[in-house]
Scaffold this active site. Sequence first.
Site, mmCIF file in Angstrom:
data_model
loop_
_atom_site.group_PDB
_atom_site.id
_atom_site.type_symbol
_atom_site.label_atom_id
_atom_site.label_comp_id
_atom_site.label_asym_id
_atom_site.label_seq_id
_atom_site.Cartn_x
_atom_site.Cartn_y
_atom_site.Cartn_z
ATOM 1 N N THR A 13 0.831 -1.209 0.000
ATOM 2 C CA THR A 13 0.000 0.000 0.000
ATOM 3 C C THR A 13 0.862 1.255 0.000
ATOM 4 O O THR A 13 0.675 2.163 -0.824
ATOM 5 C CB THR A 13 -0.918 -0.016 1.244
ATOM 6 N N GLU A 129 9.696 10.538 8.762
ATOM 7 C CA GLU A 129 8.495 11.324 9.104
ATOM 8 C C GLU A 129 7.226 10.460 9.139
ATOM 9 O O GLU A 129 6.351 10.647 9.987
ATOM 10 C CB GLU A 129 8.311 12.454 8.074
ATOM 11 N N GLY A 134 1.398 9.353 10.441
ATOM 12 C CA GLY A 134 1.112 9.423 8.998
ATOM 13 C C GLY A 134 1.525 10.761 8.405
ATOM 14 O O GLY A 134 2.695 11.125 8.415
ATOM 15 N N LYS A 205 5.549 4.437 18.393
ATOM 16 C CA LYS A 205 5.575 5.845 17.964
ATOM 17 C C LYS A 205 6.012 6.754 19.114
ATOM 18 O O LYS A 205 6.794 7.696 18.918
ATOM 19 C CB LYS A 205 4.194 6.235 17.423
ATOM 20 N N GLY A 302 -2.932 5.137 5.899
ATOM 21 C CA GLY A 302 -3.534 5.186 4.555
ATOM 22 C C GLY A 302 -2.482 5.467 3.498
ATOM 23 O O GLY A 302 -1.433 6.050 3.772
HETATM 24 N N1 HSE Z 1 -1.845 0.526 12.211
HETATM 25 C C1 HSE Z 1 -1.540 1.911 12.274
HETATM 26 C C2 HSE Z 1 -2.777 2.666 12.735
HETATM 27 C C3 HSE Z 1 -1.080 2.395 10.917
HETATM 28 O O1 HSE Z 1 -3.844 2.047 12.880
HETATM 29 O O2 HSE Z 1 -2.686 3.849 12.983
HETATM 30 C C4 HSE Z 1 -0.309 3.668 10.939
HETATM 31 O O3 HSE Z 1 0.860 3.594 11.670
#
Ligand code: HSE
Length: 435
Positions: A13, A129, A134, A205, A302
């Site tokens: 993706t 980043e 995201g 994160k 996404g």
């Molecule tokens: N699995 C993660 C989420 C994707 O649901 O935010 C983005 O890091």
Amino acid sequence: MGDINIGILGCGTVGTGVAKLLMENSDIINARVGSKLHLKYVADIDTKTDRGITFEKGVFIDDAAKLINDPDIDIVVETIGGEGIAKKLMLDAINNGKHVVTANKALLAKHGNEVLGAAAENGVDLAYEASVGGCMPIIKSIRESLVGNRIESMTGILNGTCNYILSKITDDGSEFETALKGAQKNGYAEADPTLDIEGFDTAHKLAILISLAYGMNINLDDIYVEGVTKITPMDIDLASQFGYKIKLLAISKNLEDAVEARVHPTMIPCNNLLSNVNGSLNAITVTGDAVGDMMLYGHGAGMMPTASAIISDIADIARNLKHNATGRIPLLSFQQKKIKSIPILPIDETRTNYYFRFFVKDQPGVLSRIAGVLGNNDISIQSVHQKGRKSGGSVPIVMLTHKAKEASVKIAMAEIEVLDIVSDKPMLIRIEDEI
Ligand code: HSE
């Protein structure tokens, strides 16, 4: 400097999104960067599945080594994910003198000190980043925009899957499993959704953010992590009756000689901006001594939002190459020799307000026995709420507390759980009124 040659490892993706954006917005990107960004290779073991892109002949290959060993490739974009082959290929690329861009938060949280160390040794840029939030430019904000601030705290909704699930249960009365399936269908969830719902993705994160914000080595192991699987519709409903929403938050506070860093479901006032971040959206509030509160909001997952963040890293590296300025921004925000090993406060030392929900027999003296245990453990009750009345059955009693120490709360919960008037495991949710 002429064209900048780019190779993408992995055409899932995110890799597909990066290729698309590089091709579709090439004019605007090149005009801003000042060099032509040329997509030389996209490598994936599956070159048969249609990605909806028409690559030029010879671009889409199944040989990652060819990409990494090509002396013309300047920037390698790793979008494979995971820690196995992705780590090996990333280190190979770094050792070959390639600059690297990645969205791989798990890899950075667990092996960041090693991988970033290798990048520093080889004098290459490693940009990430897209690993946190995201499309939100949180890493650039901390590394560059907030460079003049002492960062005091950060509070974020950093997992779209959990936020989507909690929003669906809150707003539509969905079942947990149905909501999770929706997140998987929409492509937010990790390949292993346990990483999302048990809070580990958020912790990955947070590990990256606290290192950047406070100048510490990446330390995932000491972050307290609790996911959303134990949250029931009843707790969401009761929280709203007290004026709260439940969100999975990444919370960090700068205590000078230590850092608070924890991930858990949290009750926050309904009028807090984070309470109104719904669905799969992410947001983060950063408090700095100069800026005060600053907030970012956007799509945390996404194809195209993630690709947008990756392109911003590619552009930064390309601009550095154009001006011979590789390494201009320290990889972890602070100069390498200034990065310290700052301890993370053990969760037992944390003081916060709490929501407790007990299932108890509806009979005289119940409240005083529970209150007695809490009092003996130095936990002061702020308010009490008993829902419904069932003759001979169990009823939920909810208590909100003043600030209490987590270690005392644990002892109190263990003592209450074994009382003969209590019929189920007590539920505990931490409350943050002042974030
Ligand atoms: N699995 C993660 C989420 C994707 O649901 O935010 C983005 O890091």
